[in-house]
Design an enzyme around this catalytic site. Structure first.
Site, PDB file in Angstrom:
ATOM      1  N   CYS A  10       0.827  -1.211   0.000  1.00 33.44           N
ATOM      2  CA  CYS A  10       0.000   0.000   0.000  1.00 33.44           C
ATOM      3  C   CYS A  10       0.859   1.259   0.000  1.00 33.44           C
ATOM      4  O   CYS A  10       1.602   1.483  -0.937  1.00 33.44           O
ATOM      5  CB  CYS A  10      -1.005  -0.026   1.154  1.00 33.44           C
ATOM      6  SG  CYS A  10      -2.424   1.077   0.830  1.00 33.44           S
ATOM      7  N   LYS A  36     -11.761   8.776  -1.507  1.00 34.14           N
ATOM      8  CA  LYS A  36     -11.092   7.587  -0.977  1.00 34.14           C
ATOM      9  C   LYS A  36     -11.497   6.344  -1.759  1.00 34.14           C
ATOM     10  O   LYS A  36     -12.683   6.104  -2.002  1.00 34.14           O
ATOM     11  CB  LYS A  36     -11.441   7.406   0.498  1.00 34.14           C
ATOM     12  CG  LYS A  36     -10.723   6.244   1.170  1.00 34.14           C
ATOM     13  CD  LYS A  36     -11.100   6.149   2.648  1.00 34.14           C
ATOM     14  CE  LYS A  36     -10.350   5.034   3.346  1.00 34.14           C
ATOM     15  NZ  LYS A  36     -10.723   4.936   4.789  1.00 34.14           N
ATOM     16  N   SER A  56      -7.743   0.539   0.495  1.00 36.21           N
ATOM     17  CA  SER A  56      -8.171   1.619   1.370  1.00 36.21           C
ATOM     18  C   SER A  56      -7.112   2.714   1.289  1.00 36.21           C
ATOM     19  O   SER A  56      -6.117   2.692   1.998  1.00 36.21           O
ATOM     20  CB  SER A  56      -8.321   1.122   2.817  1.00 36.21           C
ATOM     21  OG  SER A  56      -8.678   2.180   3.675  1.00 36.21           O
ATOM     22  N   HIS A  80      -4.357  -4.056   0.130  1.00 38.18           N
ATOM     23  CA  HIS A  80      -4.133  -4.630   1.462  1.00 38.18           C
ATOM     24  C   HIS A  80      -4.547  -6.104   1.473  1.00 38.18           C
ATOM     25  O   HIS A  80      -5.536  -6.467   2.124  1.00 38.18           O
ATOM     26  CB  HIS A  80      -4.927  -3.861   2.517  1.00 38.18           C
ATOM     27  CG  HIS A  80      -4.278  -2.596   2.969  1.00 38.18           C
ATOM     28  ND1 HIS A  80      -3.147  -2.578   3.749  1.00 38.18           N
ATOM     29  CD2 HIS A  80      -4.608  -1.302   2.736  1.00 38.18           C
ATOM     30  CE1 HIS A  80      -2.800  -1.319   4.003  1.00 38.18           C
ATOM     31  NE2 HIS A  80      -3.663  -0.524   3.393  1.00 38.18           N
ATOM     32  N   GLU A 107      -3.443  -8.437   3.113  1.00 41.51           N
ATOM     33  CA  GLU A 107      -3.334  -9.021   4.444  1.00 41.51           C
ATOM     34  C   GLU A 107      -4.553  -8.757   5.320  1.00 41.51           C
ATOM     35  O   GLU A 107      -4.691  -9.347   6.399  1.00 41.51           O
ATOM     36  CB  GLU A 107      -2.081  -8.487   5.153  1.00 41.51           C
ATOM     37  CG  GLU A 107      -2.193  -7.092   5.733  1.00 41.51           C
ATOM     38  CD  GLU A 107      -2.101  -5.977   4.699  1.00 41.51           C
ATOM     39  OE1 GLU A 107      -2.249  -4.807   5.095  1.00 41.51           O
ATOM     40  OE2 GLU A 107      -1.887  -6.255   3.501  1.00 41.51           O
ATOM     41  N   ARG A 118     -14.951   3.582  12.100  1.00 42.74           N
ATOM     42  CA  ARG A 118     -14.087   4.671  12.570  1.00 42.74           C
ATOM     43  C   ARG A 118     -14.379   5.952  11.798  1.00 42.74           C
ATOM     44  O   ARG A 118     -14.543   7.027  12.384  1.00 42.74           O
ATOM     45  CB  ARG A 118     -12.628   4.265  12.402  1.00 42.74           C
ATOM     46  CG  ARG A 118     -11.602   5.318  12.814  1.00 42.74           C
ATOM     47  CD  ARG A 118     -10.273   5.043  12.136  1.00 42.74           C
ATOM     48  NE  ARG A 118     -10.354   5.189  10.688  1.00 42.74           N
ATOM     49  CZ  ARG A 118      -9.417   4.739   9.843  1.00 42.74           C
ATOM     50  NH1 ARG A 118      -8.363   4.102  10.299  1.00 42.74           N
ATOM     51  NH2 ARG A 118      -9.565   4.928   8.540  1.00 42.74           N
TER      52      ARG A 118
END
Length: 308
Positions: free
Chosen positions: A142, A163, A192, A235, A237, A249
């Protein structure tokens, strides 16, 4: 085969509860083989979560891996205890005279900053420069991928209008690459981020090659033609719940934040998401470790860099 990590690391108990083979330090020391030495430079604020996610991928391979955790000392971590860092993490000064078979550089939530404005950029640059001669193969993830491809090859990042957040379909540009051996022709992966690199910038550099892209999410995997640097701009992982935690969040800060794409069934955040990327993510880590680290690293670890 197992992953070898400190017995008291929080990830150890979590991985063992998932029936993942974690070897104790004592047992590993009494085996007559050389484990791969892997350095994990963890730039994420949620260090324990990231440690666990990446070690989960590293552990499910037929290799014994000795993982060392590295932090940047020019940045103060606020989301993990000082005790954890002192117990499990080392600094660049402590390992700069060592050699490693592999290294992973994680992402970080700083992509809206210019690289040179990141408070640990100088330290990270020193580590990336050192990796040219002291690490056999480096996997960047990333923002770590954006930083690495910029530092080593001058490929810039570009800010997105909004985003990029969710799970997106990808296709293989170079299906013959051992890095994606076993991948489906179309596969899912989570992203992300607020910035991206452009495929045409990578294609314009003869030292780089594209491996996988998305019509929506853009470049996903690229590598250097000498197989020293690997860049994964998503990502893989991430756990099943990670995007959901990020959404909750962000929702606490912005009431109208968009749902992660292709994540909740029927876009209903009250329903549990399903991981649609786990198998391909595991293949990515396994293939990198096998074909580009284990199969090619010298047995005499001290000779790493001599082939440069």
């Amino acid at each position: 085969m197992p992953i070898r990590i400190p017995d008291s690391l929080p990830a150890t108990e979590i991985l063992e509860s998932e029936n993942i083979f974690v070897m104790t330090e004592y047992r590993a020391m009494h085996q007559d083989i050389r484990p791969l030495k892997l350095l994990l430079l963890n730039l994420m604020p949620t260090k324990i979560v990231t440690e666990t996610q990446i070690m989960r991928k590293l552990s499910n391979t037929p290799l014994q891996i000795d993982v060392e955790l590295l932090q940047t000392i020019s940045h103060e971590s606020k989301n993990v205890s000082e005790e954890h860092l002192e117990t499990f993490y080392t600094s660049f000064d402590d390992i700069k005279n060592e050699h490693f078979d592999g290294m992973i550089i994680t992402g970080a939530p700083v992509e809206r900053l210019d690289f040179e404005d990141v408070d640990y950029w100088d330290e990270l640059s020193n580590i990336m420069e050192w990796s040219r001669t002291n690490v056999h193969s480096v996997l960047h993830i990333c923002w770590g991928a954006q930083a690495g491809i910029y530092y080593h090859y001058g490929v810039p990042k570009y800010e997105l209008p909004e985003k990029l957040f969710g799970v997106f379909e990808h296709k293989l540009v170079k299906p013959s690459s051992p890095l994606v051996r076993g991948f489906d022709d179309a596969f899912m992966a989570p992203h992300s981020r607020y910035t991206e690199v452009h495929a045409e910038d990578i294609e314009a550099n003869p030292a780089l090659e594209l491996i996988a892209v998305s019509d929506v999410a853009g470049v996903y995997i690229a590598k250097s033609t000498d197989s020293h640097h690997f860049f994964v701009f998503g990502h893989p992982e991430y756990d099943t719940e990670t995007l959901g935690r990020e959404y909750e969040r962000d929702l606490g800060k912005e009431p109208d934040v968009a749902l992660p794409v292709n994540y909740y069934p029927d876009n209903d955040p009250t329903r549990a998401p399903l991981a649609t990327w786990r198998a391909q993510a595991q293949l990515l880590y396994t293939n990198w470790l096998n074909y580009y680290v284990y199969q090619t690293t010298p047995y005499d670890i001290g000779s790493i860099g001599e082939e440069e």
